[in-house]
Motif scaffolding. Structure first.
Motif, PDB file in Angstrom:
ATOM      1  N   ILE A  63       0.802  -1.268   0.012  1.00 44.54           N
ATOM      2  CA  ILE A  63      -0.104   0.038  -0.032  1.00 44.54           C
ATOM      3  C   ILE A  63       0.812   1.243  -0.075  1.00 44.54           C
ATOM      4  O   ILE A  63       0.605   2.159  -0.857  1.00 44.54           O
ATOM      5  CB  ILE A  63      -1.085   0.042   1.264  1.00 44.54           C
ATOM      6  CG1 ILE A  63      -2.051  -1.106   1.040  1.00 44.54           C
ATOM      7  CG2 ILE A  63      -1.640   1.134   1.330  1.00 44.54           C
ATOM      8  CD1 ILE A  63      -2.924  -1.451   2.258  1.00 44.54           C
ATOM      9  N   ILE A  67       0.884   4.152  -2.900  1.00 47.44           N
ATOM     10  CA  ILE A  67       0.504   5.664  -2.528  1.00 47.44           C
ATOM     11  C   ILE A  67       1.819   6.315  -3.080  1.00 47.44           C
ATOM     12  O   ILE A  67       1.631   7.517  -3.611  1.00 47.44           O
ATOM     13  CB  ILE A  67       0.458   5.745  -1.279  1.00 47.44           C
ATOM     14  CG1 ILE A  67      -1.030   4.986  -0.743  1.00 47.44           C
ATOM     15  CG2 ILE A  67       0.445   7.244  -0.671  1.00 47.44           C
ATOM     16  CD1 ILE A  67      -1.195   5.121   0.769  1.00 47.44           C
ATOM     17  N   ASN A  68       3.166   6.127  -2.949  1.00 51.44           N
ATOM     18  CA  ASN A  68       4.068   6.852  -3.141  1.00 51.44           C
ATOM     19  C   ASN A  68       4.239   7.035  -4.906  1.00 51.44           C
ATOM     20  O   ASN A  68       4.878   7.897  -5.297  1.00 51.44           O
ATOM     21  CB  ASN A  68       5.519   6.042  -2.760  1.00 51.44           C
ATOM     22  CG  ASN A  68       5.672   6.455  -1.135  1.00 51.44           C
ATOM     23  OD1 ASN A  68       4.904   7.269  -0.590  1.00 51.44           O
ATOM     24  ND2 ASN A  68       6.396   5.507  -0.411  1.00 51.44           N
ATOM     25  N   ASN A  70       1.655   6.621  -6.825  1.00 52.57           N
ATOM     26  CA  ASN A  70       0.504   7.651  -7.363  1.00 52.57           C
ATOM     27  C   ASN A  70       1.135   9.256  -7.099  1.00 52.57           C
ATOM     28  O   ASN A  70       0.859  10.159  -7.776  1.00 52.57           O
ATOM     29  CB  ASN A  70      -0.518   7.563  -6.710  1.00 52.57           C
ATOM     30  CG  ASN A  70      -1.235   6.169  -7.029  1.00 52.57           C
ATOM     31  OD1 ASN A  70      -0.728   5.577  -8.143  1.00 52.57           O
ATOM     32  ND2 ASN A  70      -2.037   5.421  -6.547  1.00 52.57           N
ATOM     33  N   ASN A  71       1.811   9.417  -6.066  1.00 55.07           N
ATOM     34  CA  ASN A  71       2.225  10.715  -5.562  1.00 55.07           C
ATOM     35  C   ASN A  71       3.346  11.313  -6.520  1.00 55.07           C
ATOM     36  O   ASN A  71       3.340  12.466  -7.047  1.00 55.07           O
ATOM     37  CB  ASN A  71       2.619  10.964  -4.143  1.00 55.07           C
ATOM     38  CG  ASN A  71       1.352  10.693  -3.128  1.00 55.07           C
ATOM     39  OD1 ASN A  71       0.353  11.078  -3.505  1.00 55.07           O
ATOM     40  ND2 ASN A  71       1.959  10.313  -1.788  1.00 55.07           N
TER      41      ASN A  71
END
Length: 75
Positions: A63, A67-68, A70-71
């Motif tokens: 996860i 998230i990283n 996508n950022n």
């Protein structure tokens, strides 16, 4: 009781198999594993016994990576 223990061990074996296949695929792509991350039979046996902790660690890392990524795409 014995049936529950056998299921617990079975899921541990499946978890260990998934980790081994993932590691094999990672190496096959030409990536280098960090030192000390190769599994021997003792490590596999321990992973089979404490697989719920491994699953929690794996899912959390997965996860965080998503998230990283996508950022980084948004920036």
């Amino acid at each position: 009781m014995l049936e529950t223990f056998i299921y617990y061990l079975f899921y541990g074996v499946i978890f260990s198999l998934v980790v081994d296949i993932s590691t094999w695929h990672f190496k096959r792509q030409g990536n280098k594993l960090p030192e000390g991350t190769d599994w021997d039979w003792n490590t596999r046996a321990i992973a089979i016994l404490i697989w719920p902790l491994g699953v929690i660690y794996f899912v959390a890392g997965f996860i965080i990576t998503i998230i990283n990524n996508n950022n980084n795409k948004n920036n």
